[in-house]
Write a protein that holds these residues in place. Sequence first.
Motif, short mmCIF file in Angstrom:
data_model
loop_
_atom_site.label_atom_id
_atom_site.label_comp_id
_atom_site.label_asym_id
_atom_site.label_seq_id
_atom_site.Cartn_x
_atom_site.Cartn_y
_atom_site.Cartn_z
N LEU A 202 0.83 -1.20 0.00
CA LEU A 202 0.00 0.00 0.00
C LEU A 202 0.86 1.25 0.00
CD1 LEU A 202 -2.96 1.09 0.25
CD2 LEU A 202 -2.56 1.18 2.72
N VAL A 203 0.57 2.15 -0.93
CA VAL A 203 1.24 3.46 -0.97
C VAL A 203 0.40 4.44 -0.14
CG1 VAL A 203 1.95 5.38 -2.44
CG2 VAL A 203 2.29 3.01 -3.21
N HIS A 204 1.06 5.14 0.76
CA HIS A 204 0.34 6.00 1.71
C HIS A 204 -0.19 7.25 1.02
CE1 HIS A 204 -1.04 7.68 5.36
NE2 HIS A 204 -0.07 8.56 5.53
N ASP A 205 -1.46 7.54 1.25
CA ASP A 205 -2.09 8.75 0.74
C ASP A 205 -2.68 9.52 1.92
OD1 ASP A 205 -3.36 10.77 -0.58
OD2 ASP A 205 -4.83 9.50 -1.62
N ALA A 206 -1.88 10.39 2.52
CA ALA A 206 -2.32 11.17 3.67
C ALA A 206 -3.36 12.20 3.29
CB ALA A 206 -1.13 11.85 4.34
N HIS A 207 -3.47 12.52 1.99
CA HIS A 207 -4.38 13.56 1.52
C HIS A 207 -5.73 13.02 1.06
CE1 HIS A 207 -0.40 15.83 0.43
NE2 HIS A 207 -0.61 15.75 1.73
#
Length: 348
Positions: free
Chosen positions: A276-281
């Motif tokens: 999983l690639v982190h998407d904080a937005h």
Amino acid sequence: MTELLNGKGLSLVPKNDAKQGLKDFKSDQEVRWCPGCGDYAILAAVQSFLPELGLRRENIVFVSGIGCSSRFPYYLNTYGFHSIHGRAPAIATGLAASRPDLSVWVITGDGDALSIGGNHLIHALRRNVNLNILLFNNRIYGLTKGQYSPTSEIGKITKSTPMGSLDKPFNPISLAIGAEATFVARTLDSDRKHLQSVLREATAHRGTSLVEIYQNCNIFNDNAFEPLKDPEVRDDITLRLEHGQPIVSATKAVVRDADGSLSVVPRAEAGEDRILVHDAHNPDPSVAFALSRLDEPAFEHVPVGIFRQVDRPAYDVLMADQLEEAVAQKGPGDLGDLLMGGDTWRIG
């Protein structure tokens, strides 16, 4: 630095003309915590970070509640308010809403924020008031000498739970994301570099930022977070959250399962395309919430970093716009007329 100073969270706070240093933000008060307390490390990190902001000290305010962490305002050469138990977010809300030229910080602990102050904390988060909330989590009541707190683990033996705590603890990150806070992060007292990097992002954020800081109480709950600090294991269990980067530790990776849930698997078996690639937005808080649950059971793998960082109108801005609209429609008004108008009467 230019990006930080131009951050939306600081856009209305006056800048200081002269260069500032660490000594400018140290007060003349003797620091009085137990020797070895993690609060010392956090204080030093904040004192050395504040000069970076280039703000006038008289436009910085630290508001605290009750607890060991709440001594913080005494030790900073800024304005401060040592308030009452659990009410720091409410007092800070009034400051931030009425004075957009201030950089307002709340210093609180897991007992202060999540027990008597739980209601105030939740509403500050959902309103998205322009505050920076630093929540020191040591999973114990320190100032009152070692009772279990809202974040103590089940079975915790303390003076108030001699046979072990029966309460399921709060997860502060899950709580904040559930309240749809716009900035939620976790860091450690002893990792100054990471702590200050999170503070930079939190300060530049317009709205409420909540930063949970794992803080060691060496008297009543020593080594509560030792696995995250032990050089032999910390890189294996710490899942670094960086926007746009894969969520991994040295040996583990976060993957999305076929049913959409998240799990942690050996990194060597994950396959780079599954990680999983982190998407904080991401405006949908569900993934950030799922990430906040990955530390159960505790310390097999712990996400650390910024869980959520999204834009939403800040409460103080909306309130100012509403007041401006009311004045435009009805004029500035008169306080005397308001008090004496409507249903009033005289006695005697």
